[in-house]
Scaffold this active site. Structure first.
Site, PDB file in Angstrom:
ATOM      1  N   HIS A   6       0.835  -1.199   0.000  1.00  0.00           N
ATOM      2  CA  HIS A   6       0.000   0.000   0.000  1.00  0.00           C
ATOM      3  C   HIS A   6       0.874   1.254   0.000  1.00  0.00           C
ATOM      4  O   HIS A   6       1.681   1.447   0.906  1.00  0.00           O
ATOM      5  CB  HIS A   6      -0.891  -0.039   1.251  1.00  0.00           C
ATOM      6  CG  HIS A   6      -1.905   1.053   1.313  1.00  0.00           C
ATOM      7  ND1 HIS A   6      -2.089   1.824   2.437  1.00  0.00           N
ATOM      8  CD2 HIS A   6      -2.811   1.484   0.398  1.00  0.00           C
ATOM      9  CE1 HIS A   6      -3.071   2.687   2.216  1.00  0.00           C
ATOM     10  NE2 HIS A   6      -3.516   2.497   0.996  1.00  0.00           N
ATOM     11  N   ARG A   7       0.693   2.093  -1.004  1.00  0.00           N
ATOM     12  CA  ARG A   7       1.514   3.308  -1.192  1.00  0.00           C
ATOM     13  C   ARG A   7       3.001   2.936  -1.163  1.00  0.00           C
ATOM     14  O   ARG A   7       3.817   3.647  -0.579  1.00  0.00           O
ATOM     15  CB  ARG A   7       1.187   4.374  -0.148  1.00  0.00           C
ATOM     16  CG  ARG A   7      -0.298   4.692  -0.072  1.00  0.00           C
ATOM     17  CD  ARG A   7      -0.645   5.784   0.911  1.00  0.00           C
ATOM     18  NE  ARG A   7      -2.059   5.736   1.260  1.00  0.00           N
ATOM     19  CZ  ARG A   7      -2.644   6.456   2.212  1.00  0.00           C
ATOM     20  NH1 ARG A   7      -1.920   7.310   2.913  1.00  0.00           N
ATOM     21  NH2 ARG A   7      -3.932   6.336   2.460  1.00  0.00           N
ATOM     22  N   GLU A  33       0.983  -0.676  -4.945  1.00  0.00           N
ATOM     23  CA  GLU A  33      -0.049   0.331  -5.208  1.00  0.00           C
ATOM     24  C   GLU A  33       0.514   1.720  -4.961  1.00  0.00           C
ATOM     25  O   GLU A  33       1.221   1.946  -3.974  1.00  0.00           O
ATOM     26  CB  GLU A  33      -1.254   0.114  -4.277  1.00  0.00           C
ATOM     27  CG  GLU A  33      -2.418   1.057  -4.568  1.00  0.00           C
ATOM     28  CD  GLU A  33      -2.689   2.122  -3.520  1.00  0.00           C
ATOM     29  OE1 GLU A  33      -3.691   2.830  -3.654  1.00  0.00           O
ATOM     30  OE2 GLU A  33      -1.894   2.271  -2.563  1.00  0.00           O
ATOM     31  N   ASP A  35      -0.724   6.126  -5.456  1.00  0.00           N
ATOM     32  CA  ASP A  35      -1.806   7.065  -5.760  1.00  0.00           C
ATOM     33  C   ASP A  35      -1.258   8.157  -6.662  1.00  0.00           C
ATOM     34  O   ASP A  35      -0.139   8.629  -6.428  1.00  0.00           O
ATOM     35  CB  ASP A  35      -2.308   7.716  -4.466  1.00  0.00           C
ATOM     36  CG  ASP A  35      -2.684   6.685  -3.434  1.00  0.00           C
ATOM     37  OD1 ASP A  35      -3.690   5.994  -3.635  1.00  0.00           O
ATOM     38  OD2 ASP A  35      -1.949   6.555  -2.430  1.00  0.00           O
ATOM     39  N   HIS A  47      -0.772  11.000  -2.242  1.00  0.00           N
ATOM     40  CA  HIS A  47      -2.117  10.583  -1.832  1.00  0.00           C
ATOM     41  C   HIS A  47      -3.080  11.754  -1.647  1.00  0.00           C
ATOM     42  O   HIS A  47      -4.179  11.763  -2.191  1.00  0.00           O
ATOM     43  CB  HIS A  47      -2.047   9.767  -0.538  1.00  0.00           C
ATOM     44  CG  HIS A  47      -3.383   9.276  -0.085  1.00  0.00           C
ATOM     45  ND1 HIS A  47      -4.223  10.032   0.705  1.00  0.00           N
ATOM     46  CD2 HIS A  47      -4.057   8.135  -0.348  1.00  0.00           C
ATOM     47  CE1 HIS A  47      -5.336   9.365   0.916  1.00  0.00           C
ATOM     48  NE2 HIS A  47      -5.274   8.209   0.283  1.00  0.00           N
ATOM     49  N   GLU A  99      -3.605   4.054  -8.671  1.00  0.00           N
ATOM     50  CA  GLU A  99      -4.900   4.577  -8.243  1.00  0.00           C
ATOM     51  C   GLU A  99      -5.008   6.042  -8.649  1.00  0.00           C
ATOM     52  O   GLU A  99      -4.255   6.886  -8.175  1.00  0.00           O
ATOM     53  CB  GLU A  99      -5.083   4.421  -6.723  1.00  0.00           C
ATOM     54  CG  GLU A  99      -6.485   4.856  -6.345  1.00  0.00           C
ATOM     55  CD  GLU A  99      -6.741   4.982  -4.854  1.00  0.00           C
ATOM     56  OE1 GLU A  99      -6.029   4.363  -4.045  1.00  0.00           O
ATOM     57  OE2 GLU A  99      -7.674   5.736  -4.519  1.00  0.00           O
ATOM     58  N   LYS A 101      -6.341   9.567  -8.514  1.00  0.00           N
ATOM     59  CA  LYS A 101      -7.023  10.365  -7.494  1.00  0.00           C
ATOM     60  C   LYS A 101      -7.684  11.614  -8.060  1.00  0.00           C
ATOM     61  O   LYS A 101      -8.572  12.165  -7.441  1.00  0.00           O
ATOM     62  CB  LYS A 101      -6.019  10.807  -6.415  1.00  0.00           C
ATOM     63  CG  LYS A 101      -5.534   9.701  -5.499  1.00  0.00           C
ATOM     64  CD  LYS A 101      -6.612   9.270  -4.518  1.00  0.00           C
ATOM     65  CE  LYS A 101      -6.068   8.363  -3.425  1.00  0.00           C
ATOM     66  NZ  LYS A 101      -7.140   7.658  -2.710  1.00  0.00           N
ATOM     67  N   ASP A 216       0.146  -1.920   4.508  1.00  0.00           N
ATOM     68  CA  ASP A 216       1.292  -1.037   4.763  1.00  0.00           C
ATOM     69  C   ASP A 216       2.514  -1.875   5.136  1.00  0.00           C
ATOM     70  O   ASP A 216       3.640  -1.403   5.063  1.00  0.00           O
ATOM     71  CB  ASP A 216       0.989  -0.100   5.944  1.00  0.00           C
ATOM     72  CG  ASP A 216      -0.201   0.813   5.687  1.00  0.00           C
ATOM     73  OD1 ASP A 216      -0.488   1.103   4.511  1.00  0.00           O
ATOM     74  OD2 ASP A 216      -0.850   1.221   6.678  1.00  0.00           O
TER      75      ASP A 216
HETATM   76  O1  G3P Z   1      -6.438   1.441  -3.523  1.00  0.00           O
HETATM   77  C1  G3P Z   1      -6.689   0.980  -2.232  1.00  0.00           C
HETATM   78  C2  G3P Z   1      -6.502   2.078  -1.226  1.00  0.00           C
HETATM   79  O2  G3P Z   1      -5.263   2.689  -1.449  1.00  0.00           O
HETATM   80  C3  G3P Z   1      -7.608   3.099  -1.311  1.00  0.00           C
HETATM   81  O3  G3P Z   1      -7.560   4.034  -0.296  1.00  0.00           O
HETATM   82  O4  G3P Z   1      -7.087   6.263   0.589  1.00  0.00           O
HETATM   83  O5  G3P Z   1      -5.359   4.497   0.767  1.00  0.00           O
HETATM   84  O6  G3P Z   1      -5.868   5.528  -1.433  1.00  0.00           O
HETATM   85  P1  G3P Z   1      -6.413   5.130  -0.089  1.00  0.00           P
HETATM   86 MG    MG Z   2      -4.627   4.318  -2.709  1.00  0.00          MG
END
Ligand code: G3P
Ligand code: MG
Length: 223
Positions: A6-7, A33, A35, A47, A99, A101, A216
């Site tokens: 994540h990120r 992943e 953003d 993000h 992702e 945004k 994470d």
């Molecule tokens: O893409 C899954 C997750 O990253 C979505 O929420 O706010 O962490 O971008 P967020």
């Molecule tokens: Mg995300």
């Protein structure tokens, strides 16, 4: 069950930086992943719409020029990366979930993916809460893997998955039920869940058929 950083690997490095992306890869994730936001004509990896949480900048991203953004510190001396910089690290090596945004980001993404440098789209999954962006992408390319980030109205999100011929539906942990897993699989969709940092929770999700989790701490794989 796939493990998605994540990120990048937010638990171990400043989120959405090249350091974080490389850390996730080092930890052996199945997918990274990040953003992305549109700034002028560039896609930058960040993000929030504001800068103070993750950088030494202040205020809204839209009030900055690209050059100003690049002078900021996103943690441990890391710059806010551009999407092509991330792709240069991941392309052909590890799966990347981009992702989107910001509004209009799909057109900028299409330009990048049209570049022969990044024209192997097999390892890409493009997701968004913004249905308009996903519609633009689907109209451009019928084969691209698309993930719909679910809204509060799950029925509506399922409908969009079908219309967009999505690959996956992405939900948060609170939205997870056995019925949703079954419905996703009946509809030919993968079911991805964010953000899962507890190994026991991951184990439970794997048992009930979740296809991937965003974490994470992507090294906390179930045994
Ligand atoms: O893409 C899954 C997750 O990253 C979505 O929420 O706010 O962490 O971008 P967020
Ligand atoms: Mg995300």
């Amino acid at each position: 069950m796939l493990m998605i950083g994540h990120r990048g690997a937010k638990g171990y490095a400043p989120e959405n930086t090249l350091l974080s992306v490389r850390k996730a890869m080092e930890l052996g994730v199945d997918c990274v992943e990040v953003d992305v936001h549109l700034l002028g004509e560039d896609l930058i990896v960040l993000h929030d719409e504001t800068l103070e949480r993750t950088t030494n900048g202040r205020g809204r991203l839209e009030n900055y020029s690209f050059e100003e953004i690049r002078r900021l510190d996103a943690g441990l001396g890391e710059k806010i990366p551009t999407l092509p910089e991330v792709l240069a690290v991941t392309h052909g090596v590890v799966d990347l979930n981009i992702e989107l945004k910001g509004k209009g980001s799909s057109d900028a993404l299409i330009k990048i993916l049209d570049n022969p440098l990044f024209d192997d789209h097999e390892k890409l999954l493009i997701s968004s809460f913004l249905i308009e962006e996903l519609r633009t992408l689907r109209a451009w390319n019928s084969g691209l893997k698309i993930g719909v980030l679910a809204s509060h109205n799950l029925d509506e999100s399922f409908d969009w998955c079908i219309k967009l011929k999505a690959f996956s539906l992405h939900i948060n942990q609170q939205q997870l039920t056995l019925d949703i897993i079954k419905k996703a699989h009946r509809s030919g969709l993968k079911l991805y869940v964010y953000t899962v940092n507890d190994r026991k929770e991951m184990e439970k999700m794997e048992k009930i058929g979740v296809d991937a989790v965003f974490s994470d701490f992507p090294d906390r794989r179930p045994a």
